[in-house]
Structures are given as C-alpha cells and as structure tokens.
Design an enzyme around this catalytic site. Structure first.
Site, PDB file in Angstrom:
ATOM      1  CB  THR A   1      39.317  34.450  32.398  1.00 54.98           C
ATOM      2  OG1 THR A   1      38.681  34.258  33.663  1.00 54.98           O
ATOM      3  CG2 THR A   1      40.515  33.521  32.290  1.00 54.98           C
TER       4      THR A   1
ATOM      5  N   PRO B   1      35.758  46.568  36.045  1.00 55.27           N
ATOM      6  CG  PRO B   1      34.628  44.640  36.793  1.00 55.27           C
ATOM      7  CD  PRO B   1      35.745  45.591  37.156  1.00 55.27           C
ATOM      8  CD1 TRP B   2      31.392  46.346  31.575  1.00 55.48           C
ATOM      9  CD2 TRP B   2      29.590  45.619  32.687  1.00 55.48           C
ATOM     10  NE1 TRP B   2      31.065  45.096  31.076  1.00 55.48           N
ATOM     11  CE2 TRP B   2      29.962  44.641  31.746  1.00 55.48           C
ATOM     12  CE3 TRP B   2      28.486  45.367  33.495  1.00 55.48           C
ATOM     13  CZ2 TRP B   2      29.272  43.434  31.600  1.00 55.48           C
ATOM     14  CZ3 TRP B   2      27.797  44.176  33.361  1.00 55.48           C
ATOM     15  CH2 TRP B   2      28.194  43.223  32.408  1.00 55.48           C
TER      16      TRP B   2
ATOM     17  CD  GLU C   1      32.187  35.449  33.991  1.00 53.65           C
ATOM     18  OE1 GLU C   1      33.064  35.898  33.229  1.00 53.65           O
ATOM     19  OE2 GLU C   1      32.102  35.748  35.186  1.00 53.65           O
TER      20      GLU C   1
ATOM     21  CE  LYS D   1      40.157  50.548  31.120  1.00 53.32           C
ATOM     22  NZ  LYS D   1      38.692  50.752  30.954  1.00 53.32           N
ATOM     23  N   PRO D   2      37.953  53.059  34.919  1.00 51.67           N
ATOM     24  CG  PRO D   2      36.375  54.758  35.199  1.00 51.67           C
ATOM     25  CD  PRO D   2      37.841  54.513  35.028  1.00 51.67           C
TER      26      PRO D   2
ATOM     27  CB  CYS E   1      32.697  37.959  39.441  1.00 51.34           C
ATOM     28  SG  CYS E   1      32.844  38.603  41.110  1.00 51.34           S
TER      29      CYS E   1
ATOM     30  CD  GLU F   1      39.999  39.254  43.185  1.00 51.61           C
ATOM     31  OE1 GLU F   1      39.232  38.301  42.925  1.00 51.61           O
ATOM     32  OE2 GLU F   1      40.678  39.321  44.207  1.00 51.61           O
TER      33      GLU F   1
HETATM   34  P1  NAD Z   1      36.492  43.012  30.717  1.00 48.24           P
HETATM   35  O1  NAD Z   1      37.573  42.045  30.989  1.00 48.24           O
HETATM   36  O2  NAD Z   1      35.963  43.130  29.359  1.00 48.24           O
HETATM   37  O3  NAD Z   1      36.922  44.492  31.150  1.00 48.24           O
HETATM   38  C1  NAD Z   1      37.406  44.803  32.440  1.00 48.24           C
HETATM   39  C2  NAD Z   1      38.195  46.086  32.363  1.00 48.24           C
HETATM   40  O4  NAD Z   1      39.369  45.877  31.572  1.00 48.24           O
HETATM   41  C3  NAD Z   1      37.453  47.234  31.703  1.00 48.24           C
HETATM   42  O5  NAD Z   1      37.791  48.436  32.347  1.00 48.24           O
HETATM   43  C4  NAD Z   1      37.994  47.192  30.278  1.00 48.24           C
HETATM   44  O6  NAD Z   1      37.870  48.419  29.598  1.00 48.24           O
HETATM   45  C5  NAD Z   1      39.451  46.838  30.534  1.00 48.24           C
HETATM   46  N1  NAD Z   1      40.158  46.227  29.405  1.00 48.24           N
HETATM   47  C6  NAD Z   1      39.651  45.630  28.314  1.00 48.24           C
HETATM   48  N2  NAD Z   1      40.645  45.166  27.525  1.00 48.24           N
HETATM   49  C7  NAD Z   1      41.807  45.484  28.143  1.00 48.24           C
HETATM   50  C8  NAD Z   1      43.176  45.244  27.854  1.00 48.24           C
HETATM   51  N3  NAD Z   1      43.557  44.602  26.739  1.00 48.24           N
HETATM   52  N4  NAD Z   1      44.110  45.680  28.718  1.00 48.24           N
HETATM   53  C9  NAD Z   1      43.742  46.307  29.861  1.00 48.24           C
HETATM   54  N5  NAD Z   1      42.462  46.567  30.196  1.00 48.24           N
HETATM   55  C10 NAD Z   1      41.495  46.141  29.353  1.00 48.24           C
HETATM   56  O7  NAD Z   1      35.334  42.644  31.748  1.00 48.24           O
HETATM   57  P2  NAD Z   1      33.912  43.283  31.839  1.00 48.24           P
HETATM   58  O8  NAD Z   1      33.086  42.771  30.716  1.00 48.24           O
HETATM   59  O9  NAD Z   1      34.048  44.741  32.052  1.00 48.24           O
HETATM   60  O10 NAD Z   1      33.413  42.649  33.215  1.00 48.24           O
HETATM   61  C11 NAD Z   1      32.902  41.367  33.327  1.00 48.24           C
HETATM   62  C12 NAD Z   1      33.965  40.401  33.792  1.00 48.24           C
HETATM   63  O11 NAD Z   1      34.513  40.835  35.028  1.00 48.24           O
HETATM   64  C13 NAD Z   1      33.384  39.034  34.076  1.00 48.24           C
HETATM   65  O12 NAD Z   1      34.244  38.059  33.571  1.00 48.24           O
HETATM   66  C14 NAD Z   1      33.339  38.965  35.597  1.00 48.24           C
HETATM   67  O13 NAD Z   1      33.359  37.693  36.139  1.00 48.24           O
HETATM   68  C15 NAD Z   1      34.565  39.742  35.942  1.00 48.24           C
HETATM   69  N6  NAD Z   1      34.500  40.196  37.328  1.00 48.24           N
HETATM   70  C16 NAD Z   1      35.288  39.572  38.249  1.00 48.24           C
HETATM   71  C17 NAD Z   1      35.209  39.947  39.590  1.00 48.24           C
HETATM   72  C18 NAD Z   1      36.057  39.285  40.650  1.00 48.24           C
HETATM   73  O14 NAD Z   1      36.204  39.852  41.719  1.00 48.24           O
HETATM   74  N7  NAD Z   1      36.621  38.112  40.396  1.00 48.24           N
HETATM   75  C19 NAD Z   1      34.341  40.966  39.971  1.00 48.24           C
HETATM   76  C20 NAD Z   1      33.552  41.567  38.994  1.00 48.24           C
HETATM   77  C21 NAD Z   1      33.636  41.182  37.670  1.00 48.24           C
END
Ligand code: NAD
Length: 505
Positions: A249, A169-170, A406, A194-195, A305, A270
C-alpha cells in the site's frame, strides 16, 4: 532434479556470463562497460547462496526501455497487426510458457522459495492460461452508441493506451506479471515490465523465450530490473501512458505520486491485505473448514495478498478450531522447496524473514498468546535459509499490530466473537479491504454478512476462489481498480467519444 539443473545452466550461460539486466527492444541491454552499475544479488532463500548478480537498470536504461516501448507503439508494425494475429501471438506466448514449464517453475522456486508443487501446479500453468483467456477477448471489445440529441450521432471507440509500465512484487513473480501483460498486449499496448529485484529471472527468461520464438516485434515487450529507484524512474517517465502496479500500500502511494508529478499517467493499484475469515458457530463440515482455512493461510508460506490472516471464530468453536490448526502447524515440514517431503519453503529473502520475526516479537510483547511456531526453523540445513515456522496467535485484539498490519508471512492472528455484529465489526476494523471469507450454514446470514463486509472479494463457505472471469481487487487501502475479466481490458484501453453532425452546421 533436471528442471533445477536446466534453470541453473541458463543462469550460468546467460545471466552470469553477460552480467546482464534489462531486456529492451528485443535484446539484452548492453550497458557501457566503463560505467559501473549497481549489482543486484539474486539469492536462493533456501540456502542463502548467491545465484547470480544482475545489473540494476538505472534511469538511463529505464528511459531507453520506455522509448523502445513508445517507438514500438507509435511507429512499429505491432499496432497495425490484424486482431487475429495479435490473438495468435498471445496463444503462442501461452504455448511457449507451457513448453518451458519445468524450467520456469524451477526459476520461480529457486528465487522465491515457494515449493516446487506450488510453482509447477499453480504459478506456471496459470501464467500460460491467462494468455489464452485474453486472446479470446481481442475481438469482443465494443464501444457504445450514445443516445444523444437528434442531429448528431455519437459513439465511442476503445483505443489502446500506449506504453504501459507493469510493476509487480515477488510473491507470484511470473503469474502476477502475466495477469497484466496478457490484457495489455490483447488491447494492442506495448509494455515495460519491472519484476522485483529478488525474483526477476523468470521474467527475463520469458522475455528471451518470446524473443527466440519471434512472437512479437522488437520493443513491444521490455523488461527492466531493479528495486524502488528503477520503479520510480518508470512511474516518472513521460513516455509511459499507464502504470499497473501490484505491491504494498505504501509503495502504491509512491506510484501515484510519480504519476502526479509527471504526466498524470493512469494508474491501477493492487495493494496489501489483512483479510478476515469468519467461522460462525453453525459452520458445517468443520474439518473441511479447518483444512481450507489452514491451506489458504499457509500455502506459498503465507506470502499471498488475499490470504485469510485474521481468523475470527465463534467462541463455541474456538478451542476446537485452534487445536486442529495448531496440530497442522506443528506437522508442517519446512525445508528444501524442491523436495517432495517439504510442505513449506523459505520466506523470499532475509530482510523479509526479519520483518516477519519482528511482527512475531510484537505479537508476544502486546500480549497475544503464541500457540504454534513463533520462531525460525533452523533444523539441519534450514539454518542457512530463511525459514519461519507456521505461527498462530490467539487472543488477538483489534488494537494489536498483528491484527492491523500486513505481515505477509506464515502468521495467523485468531480473534474470538460472540455475536454476528461483533464479527462484522472485527472483520472491517483495518485499513485494508482486499478479501474476506465466512463460513455458515445459514443462507440468510451468508447474504446479510457478505453485503456488510468491506472487502472487494467475499468468499462464502470456501475461502479463496479465483477465476479469470471474476473481478480481482480490493476496497479501501487495498487497491484502485480491478483486474481479470473485462475489467483489466477496460484499464488497458481509453474511451474516445466521436460526434458526427448529421448535417454540417
Ligand atoms: P513492494 O510494494 O515493496 O514492491 C512491489 C514492486 O514495486 C516491486 O517491483 C518493487 O521493486 C517496486 N517498487 C518499490 N518502490 C517503488 C517505488 N517507489 N516506485 C515504483 N515501484 C516501486 O511490495 P513487495 O514487498 O514486493 O510485495 C508485497 C506486497 O504486495 C504486499 O503488500 C502484498 O499484499 C502486495 N500484493 C498485492 C496483491 C494484490 O493483488 N492486491 C498481490 C500480490 C502482492
């Protein structure tokens, strides 16, 4: 600030001029110029300005990256390297990150909006150190000798898995990727990273740095750029043997589905959190408890998170704690994340700010009392950026959206309790189970409550501790598997059982 201009110069010289996206097989991926690609706008969230545009990696680019990672795994020199060389490569990557500390921190702050201090002191040093940590593990992973029936010798080997897709994620763009890259490479795998589309620049720069320093053979370290469709193409790709995912999630479910619909690649997840922080009436040194609870919640502008987004406080301390937290929230200075005077930077992107504001609206509509913040910060130049004031709600009950969902922003939900049982019930009353904290002077209670909290990580008397040697990850819908320590290494190896008959039969 020189670091910011270095980062901007790199964006101009490398990214803007070439309109590049992916870094595959040791070079910037050259798209067919006649083919139009979707362009991702990378925006500075403090100003709303476009920093550059990146070509989104479509399925053909993802397939190319996965094929490069597979070729490097099956026929490149990488998997034949002696362990000492692999360890040296990891140490060199850590050293290169330190060498480019300022520039990488500036890229992080430019794209994510976290303060310079957060990028410089938290994200980048930890990104470097995790390579040193896993370099030390390379020759310390053992299989086992199994006590099978006489006549046989049976042992297990721990083998590399193959090409791993690392999707992140970002919120900690480089750091969370390095948490995955270091153990994956330590165990001899190859990677396609993939960032997030909003925050790809630091990872692209790292790929280039590693390449320029000639640390890894081509194809071992690949980066693709894009959002959901790029991630989906990766999770569906049959050349990929494993996906390690950090994100929301619901996206985690899509990743699982991608694996299920393709080659059943192994998956670790995660995911999100809505972590409780319980302050019992006997908590000692209340000022320290308040300071830490505030810092853990609002640093990195609430985009963490495991942050303690639900404060569950004993009635006897409620007013005192809330008054002190509100005072801190009101003193918080939002602004240019590069400025020394700034406490809180902008939210990472406009859509995310709108989402947070939507939750604030819902909290107000559901009857929670907004006692701090509750709006954008538009003072001066902040009007152009995506700033949200640190927000505190009191009177939050378990059926409210701001208790259950969240938000991933600077919004704290405070609930009150009278009995220990009630505190535990409130703490466990969401679908998440990433982390939980509790403050008490009673050691028996600390032990009793820790055992009953449904969370993968429990912090007693200091919310938010982490160390490479301790497992990180959640229960329930916060994740599958653990990262850090030996746990990451287990997930980047596969265990093969080998049987020997003592005499042929
Ligand atoms: P997101 O789920 O929207 O995206 C995460 C990543 O998945 C990005 O690189 C995104 O481009 C990619 N993605 C999106 N759709 C996809 C798909 N269908 N298939 C595969 N990849 C896909 O999350 P976000 O908004 O980038 O980040 C915030 C979330 O990340 C929050 O829910 C946060 O709690 C969680 N997070 C969890 C942890 C942990 O260690 N548990 C750490 C940091 C962030």
């Amino acid at each position: 600030m020189p670091a910011r201009s270095d980062a901007l110069s790199w964006i101009t010289a490398t990214v803007k001029n070439k309109k590049n996206g992916a870094f595959v097989g040791g070079e910037w991926h050259r798209d067919d110029p006649s083919k139009s690609a979707h362009l991702i706008k990378v925006i500075n969230p403090a100003t709303g300005e476009i920093l550059c545009e990146l070509r989104e990696s479509d399925k053909s680019v993802v397939d190319h990256a996965a094929a490069a990672a597979l070729a490097a795994f099956t026929s490149g020199p990488w998997t034949k390297w002696p362990r000492s060389e692999r360890a040296a490569a990891l140490i060199k990557i850590g050293a290169e990150i330190r060498k480019h500390h300022h520039e990488l921190a500036a890229l992080e702050t430019l794209c994510n909006g976290k303060t310079w201090a957060e990028s410089f002191h938290d994200d980048i040093p930890e990104s470097a150190s995790v390579f040193d940590y896993y370099a030390g593990w390379i020759d310390k992973i053992y299989g086992e000798t199994c006590p099978v029936e006489q006549g046989f010798v049976n042992f297990t080997l721990r083998e590399s898995v193959g090409p791993c897709a690392l999707i992140v994620p970002w919120n900690f763009p480089l750091l969370l990727a390095c948490w995955k890259i270091a153990p994956a490479l330590a165990m001899g795998n190859t990677v396609v990273i993939k960032p997030s589309p909003q925050t790809s620049l630091s990872m692209l720069r790292l790929a280039e740095i590693i390449h320029d320093a000639k640390i890894l053979p081509a194809g071992v370290f690949n980066v693709v750029v894009g959002g959901g469709p790029t991630g989906e193409a990766l999770t569906h790709n049959d050349a990929i043997a494993k996906v390690s995912f950090t994100g929301g999630t619901d996206t985690g479910r899509a990743v699982l589905k991608g694996s299920a619909d393709s080659n059943l690649k192994s998956v670790t997840l995660e995911l999100g959190g809505k972590s409780p922080n319980i302050i019992f009436g006997d908590a000692k040194n209340l000022q320290a408890v308040i300071d830490r609870s505030f810092q853990a919640m609002f640093s990195h502008k609430g985009e963490k998170c495991s942050e303690p987004t639900r404060l569950i406080v004993h009635r006897s301390l409620h007013d005192k704690v809330v008054t002190a937290l509100v005072e801190k929230a009101e003193k918080t200075r939002c602004g240019d994340p590069f400025a020394d005077t700034t406490d809180q930077g902008p939210q990472c992107f406009e859509g995310h700010m709108e989402r947070i504001l939507g939750y604030i609206k819902a909290g107000k509509a559901e009857g929670a009392k907004c006692v701090a913040g509750g709006n954008r910060d538009t003072a001066g130049d902040n009007a152009k950026g995506y700033f949200v004031r640190p927000t505190i709600f009191t009177g939050v009950t378990r059926e409210m959206k701001i208790f259950q969902e969240e938000i991933f922003g600077p919004v704290l939900a405070v609930s009150v309790f009278d009995t220990e049982e009630e505190a535990i019930e409130l703490a466990n009353a969401t679908r998440y189970g990433l982390a939980a904290g509790l403050y008490t002077a009673d050691a028996d209670r600390a032990m009793r409550v820790s055992r009953r909290l449904d969370a993968g990580m429990v912090f007693v008397n200091r919310y938010g501790c982490y160390d490479f040697s301790s497992p990180f990850g959640g229960f329930k819908q916060s994740g599958w598997g653990k990262e850090m320590a030996i746990h990451s290494l287990e997930s980047y190896t596969r265990r093969k059982s080998i049987w020997f008959a003592v005499a042929p039969n």
